[in-house]
Scaffold this active site. Structure first.
Site, PDB file in Angstrom:
ATOM      1  N   PHE A 122       0.838  -1.156   0.219  1.00 39.26           N
ATOM      2  CA  PHE A 122       0.260   0.280   0.045  1.00 39.26           C
ATOM      3  C   PHE A 122       0.748   1.144  -0.183  1.00 39.26           C
ATOM      4  O   PHE A 122       1.682   1.435   0.934  1.00 39.26           O
ATOM      5  CB  PHE A 122      -1.011   0.025   1.171  1.00 39.26           C
ATOM      6  CG  PHE A 122      -1.817   1.027   1.380  1.00 39.26           C
ATOM      7  CD1 PHE A 122      -2.811   1.259   0.537  1.00 39.26           C
ATOM      8  CD2 PHE A 122      -1.652   2.006   2.442  1.00 39.26           C
ATOM      9  CE1 PHE A 122      -3.645   2.387   0.770  1.00 39.26           C
ATOM     10  CE2 PHE A 122      -2.452   3.104   2.653  1.00 39.26           C
ATOM     11  CZ  PHE A 122      -3.552   3.101   1.756  1.00 39.26           C
ATOM     12  N   ARG A 242      -5.975  -0.260  10.491  1.00 41.06           N
ATOM     13  CA  ARG A 242      -5.908   0.413  11.932  1.00 41.06           C
ATOM     14  C   ARG A 242      -6.328  -0.821  12.813  1.00 41.06           C
ATOM     15  O   ARG A 242      -5.732  -1.007  13.771  1.00 41.06           O
ATOM     16  CB  ARG A 242      -6.407   1.574  12.122  1.00 41.06           C
ATOM     17  CG  ARG A 242      -5.661   2.757  11.507  1.00 41.06           C
ATOM     18  CD  ARG A 242      -6.713   4.094  11.257  1.00 41.06           C
ATOM     19  NE  ARG A 242      -5.524   5.039  10.662  1.00 41.06           N
ATOM     20  CZ  ARG A 242      -6.051   6.226  10.075  1.00 41.06           C
ATOM     21  NH1 ARG A 242      -7.253   6.629  10.301  1.00 41.06           N
ATOM     22  NH2 ARG A 242      -5.261   6.867   9.632  1.00 41.06           N
ATOM     23  N   GLU A 362       0.441   3.808   9.956  1.00 44.19           N
ATOM     24  CA  GLU A 362      -1.058   3.778   9.659  1.00 44.19           C
ATOM     25  C   GLU A 362      -1.779   4.825  10.577  1.00 44.19           C
ATOM     26  O   GLU A 362      -2.734   4.690  11.005  1.00 44.19           O
ATOM     27  CB  GLU A 362      -1.539   2.541  10.033  1.00 44.19           C
ATOM     28  CG  GLU A 362      -0.874   1.332   8.955  1.00 44.19           C
ATOM     29  CD  GLU A 362      -1.759   0.349   8.650  1.00 44.19           C
ATOM     30  OE1 GLU A 362      -3.028   0.228   8.834  1.00 44.19           O
ATOM     31  OE2 GLU A 362      -1.048  -0.658   8.084  1.00 44.19           O
TER      32      GLU A 362
HETATM   33  N1  CAA Z   1     -13.809   6.887   5.166  1.00 48.41           N
HETATM   34  C1  CAA Z   1     -14.396   7.460   3.944  1.00 48.41           C
HETATM   35  N2  CAA Z   1     -14.214   8.625   3.554  1.00 48.41           N
HETATM   36  C2  CAA Z   1     -13.240   9.318   4.405  1.00 48.41           C
HETATM   37  C3  CAA Z   1     -12.654   8.777   5.697  1.00 48.41           C
HETATM   38  C4  CAA Z   1     -12.846   7.554   5.916  1.00 48.41           C
HETATM   39  N3  CAA Z   1     -12.308   7.004   7.037  1.00 48.41           N
HETATM   40  N4  CAA Z   1     -11.853   9.798   6.131  1.00 48.41           N
HETATM   41  C5  CAA Z   1     -12.070  10.931   5.482  1.00 48.41           C
HETATM   42  N5  CAA Z   1     -12.783  10.558   4.290  1.00 48.41           N
HETATM   43  C6  CAA Z   1     -13.281  11.428   3.353  1.00 48.41           C
HETATM   44  C7  CAA Z   1     -13.916  12.922   3.886  1.00 48.41           C
HETATM   45  O1  CAA Z   1     -15.391  12.636   3.916  1.00 48.41           O
HETATM   46  C8  CAA Z   1     -13.736  13.739   2.890  1.00 48.41           C
HETATM   47  O2  CAA Z   1     -14.689  13.695   1.819  1.00 48.41           O
HETATM   48  P1  CAA Z   1     -15.176  14.748   0.917  1.00 48.41           P
HETATM   49  O3  CAA Z   1     -13.950  15.513   0.259  1.00 48.41           O
HETATM   50  O4  CAA Z   1     -16.166  14.352  -0.111  1.00 48.41           O
HETATM   51  O5  CAA Z   1     -15.656  15.879   1.886  1.00 48.41           O
HETATM   52  C9  CAA Z   1     -12.286  13.583   2.267  1.00 48.41           C
HETATM   53  O6  CAA Z   1     -12.001  12.060   2.654  1.00 48.41           O
HETATM   54  C10 CAA Z   1     -11.456  14.371   2.853  1.00 48.41           C
HETATM   55  O7  CAA Z   1     -11.367  14.129   4.418  1.00 48.41           O
HETATM   56  P2  CAA Z   1     -10.665  15.138   5.495  1.00 48.41           P
HETATM   57  O8  CAA Z   1     -11.381  16.659   5.168  1.00 48.41           O
HETATM   58  O9  CAA Z   1     -11.081  14.504   7.006  1.00 48.41           O
HETATM   59  O10 CAA Z   1      -9.042  14.983   5.112  1.00 48.41           O
HETATM   60  P3  CAA Z   1      -7.951  15.600   5.902  1.00 48.41           P
HETATM   61  O11 CAA Z   1      -6.801  16.313   4.861  1.00 48.41           O
HETATM   62  O12 CAA Z   1      -8.422  16.504   6.877  1.00 48.41           O
HETATM   63  O13 CAA Z   1      -7.270  14.400   6.435  1.00 48.41           O
HETATM   64  C11 CAA Z   1      -6.889  12.720   8.139  1.00 48.41           C
HETATM   65  C12 CAA Z   1      -7.815  13.459   7.534  1.00 48.41           C
HETATM   66  C13 CAA Z   1      -7.766  11.688   9.061  1.00 48.41           C
HETATM   67  C14 CAA Z   1      -5.933  13.506   9.081  1.00 48.41           C
HETATM   68  C15 CAA Z   1      -6.120  11.886   7.146  1.00 48.41           C
HETATM   69  O14 CAA Z   1      -5.341  12.727   6.641  1.00 48.41           O
HETATM   70  C16 CAA Z   1      -5.413  10.846   7.725  1.00 48.41           C
HETATM   71  O15 CAA Z   1      -5.778   9.668   7.971  1.00 48.41           O
HETATM   72  N6  CAA Z   1      -3.869  10.942   7.936  1.00 48.41           N
HETATM   73  C17 CAA Z   1      -2.937   9.750   8.281  1.00 48.41           C
HETATM   74  C18 CAA Z   1      -2.549   9.106   7.322  1.00 48.41           C
HETATM   75  C19 CAA Z   1      -1.953   7.785   7.483  1.00 48.41           C
HETATM   76  O16 CAA Z   1      -2.512   6.824   8.398  1.00 48.41           O
HETATM   77  N7  CAA Z   1      -0.844   7.357   7.065  1.00 48.41           N
HETATM   78  C20 CAA Z   1      -0.140   6.216   7.017  1.00 48.41           C
HETATM   79  C21 CAA Z   1       0.296   5.438   5.800  1.00 48.41           C
HETATM   80  S1  CAA Z   1       0.006   3.823   5.632  1.00 48.41           S
HETATM   81  C22 CAA Z   1       1.531   3.043   6.661  1.00 48.41           C
HETATM   82  O17 CAA Z   1       1.543   3.583   7.659  1.00 48.41           O
HETATM   83  C23 CAA Z   1       1.959   2.212   5.853  1.00 48.41           C
HETATM   84  C24 CAA Z   1       2.232   0.788   6.283  1.00 48.41           C
HETATM   85  O18 CAA Z   1       2.441  -0.003   5.418  1.00 48.41           O
HETATM   86  C25 CAA Z   1       2.274   0.255   7.437  1.00 48.41           C
END
Ligand code: CAA
Length: 379
Positions: A122, A242, A362
């Site tokens: 991913f 998560r 994540e």
């Molecule tokens: N399910 C469905 N839709 C969702 C959602 C969810 N859980 N969360 C947000 N959305 C949608 C919103 O409804 C919104 O839709 P519209 O544009 O239609 O209104 C859109 O997505 C944007 O949402 P936000 O305005 O809430 O976005 P934001 O920029 O404020 O960010 C955040 C929200 C929760 C902080 C997000 O950016 C986030 O989760 N950040 C952390 C990223 C992360 O976890 N990275 C880890 C990478 S993977 C990893 O670690 C690798 C590995 O291999 C282990």
């Protein structure tokens, strides 16, 4: 709420425990020391059905569900936290295809992922877009019937060994979370190369690399969902992811506690074993209580997922609490080991390092609090 672990879920837990005991325990310490990604063992995990646990049987999965997945992952993490994150990301990688894949895409990739014949990764994070993936700059430009991808992804779990990558890239002129799309990238596609490998503090038997896209061309058929749906697809996959990391953290925390109990029964000071001191007993009591709470939070999120209910908030609560618990319990368990715990001779040293990643990837604990606050306040 009625909640009971079924016979089938219990059997899956025992099957994972047995696998961990035979295939992971004898080697986990050496893999950690030498930084070995145990590809052959990972393939065995896949063949056992541990990579398609939330995929229905019609698409090649075991259809076991999220509760069974959490129980199995806890067992794997108890023995080898590195293998647990591999398992967690392999399962996460099935989610976008399951929810957004066309029948042809499912046939082509989901079946193989779920049956463990393909390993999925991913790719969301970039050097300057971690907690804020909406600021990513990797682009996918449509030219006739092909997308041309340029950019760099970092911290990609088992990216070096993955057969397919779920990639999120910018396709539109919109800023932030809009204008992103999801794609499947196959290993060996020209223009796609593996960059540097991270030399990490913990989880040293999990592979973490940079992915580089340089005019990498993929057919339009590799687009998942509609153009512009990429951020939503990533967030939905992370909701499930998560639960996986929360389960990993519960497994690590349990292992830390058990190591501390075993050590405290043997170690003598002031003429008696240290488990007879209340100071040690209270640490164990706190650890046991936190682990119990973390486990229930995690299973509650998984239970909601299995019932088709929204579980964004519950998954973030589980991830936040379990990962913080893993770190607190690792700290206490190392404290109980005293100076010996700070050496490579005791398993707690590895567990302490492995626990640290769980509050970071994540979504950091701070990001989980943002999600929980939004979901609670805007209910
Ligand atoms: N399910 C469905 N839709 C969702 C959602 C969810 N859980 N969360 C947000 N959305 C949608 C919103 O409804 C919104 O839709 P519209 O544009 O239609 O209104 C859109 O997505 C944007 O949402 P936000 O305005 O809430 O976005 P934001 O920029 O404020 O960010 C955040 C929200 C929760 C902080 C997000 O950016 C986030 O989760 N950040 C952390 C990223 C992360 O976890 N990275 C880890 C990478 S993977 C990893 O670690 C690798 C590995 O291999 C282990």
């Amino acid at each position: 709420m009625e909640f009971e672990i079924s016979n089938e879920q219990e059997m899956i837990r025992l099957m994972a425990r047995d696998f961990a005991k035979k295939e992971l325990e004898p080697f986990a310490s050496e893999w950690d020391r030498k930084g070995i990604f145990p590809l052959e063992t990972i393939k065995k995990m896949g063949n056992l059905g541990l990579f398609g646990m939330m995929v229905p049987t019609e698409f090649g999965g075991s259809g076991a569900g999220a509760v069974a997945y959490s129980l199995a992952l806890q067992e794997i993490a108890y023995t080898c936290a590195s293998s647990a994150v591999t398992m967690s990301v392999a399962n996460l990688a099935t989610e976008p295809l399951l929810k957004f894949g066309t029948p042809t895409q499912k046939e082509k990739w989901l079946l193989g992922l779920a049956q463990g014949m393909l390993l999925g990764a991913f790719a969301l994070t970039e050097p300057n877009a971690g907690s804020d993936p909406g600021s990513m700059t990797t682009t996918a430009v449509l030219k006739k019937d092909r997308y041309i991808i340029n950019g760099t992804k970092v911290f990609i779990t088992h990216g070096q060994y993955a057969d397919i990558i779920n990639l999120i890239a910018r396709t539109g002129p919109e800023k932030g979370t809009r204008g992103l799309s999801a794609f499947i990238i196959e290993k060996g596609t020209p223009g796609f190369t593996i960059g540097s490998k991270e030399d990490k503090l913990g989880l040293r038997a999990s592979n973490t690399v940079e992915l580089v896209f340089n005019d990498c061309e993929i057919p339009v058929e590799n687009l998942l969902g509609n153009p512009g749906e990429g951020f939503k697809i990533a967030m939905l996959a992370l909701d499930s992811g998560r639960i996986g990391i929360a389960s990993q953290a519960v497994g690590i925390a349990r292992a830390c506690m058990d190591e501390a109990i075993a050590y405290s029964k043997e170690r003598k000071q002031f003429g008696k074993t240290i488990n007879s001191f209340q100071a040690i007993q209270f640490m164990i009591a706190d650890a046991a209580t936190k682990i119990e709470a973390a486990s229930w939070l995690t299973l509650a999120a998984a239970y909601r997922k299995d019932r088709g209910l929204k579980f964004t908030k519950e998954a973030s609560m589980a991830k936040l609490f379990s990962s913080e618990t893993a770190n607190t319990v690792a700290y206490m368990a190392l404290q109980i080991h005293g100076g010996y715990g700070y050496t490579k001779n005791y398993k707690i040293e590895r567990l302490f390092r492995d626990a640290r990643a769980t509050t970071i990837y994540e979504g950091t604990s701070e990001i989980q609090r943002i999600v929980i606050a939004r979901e609670t306040i805007n209910r």
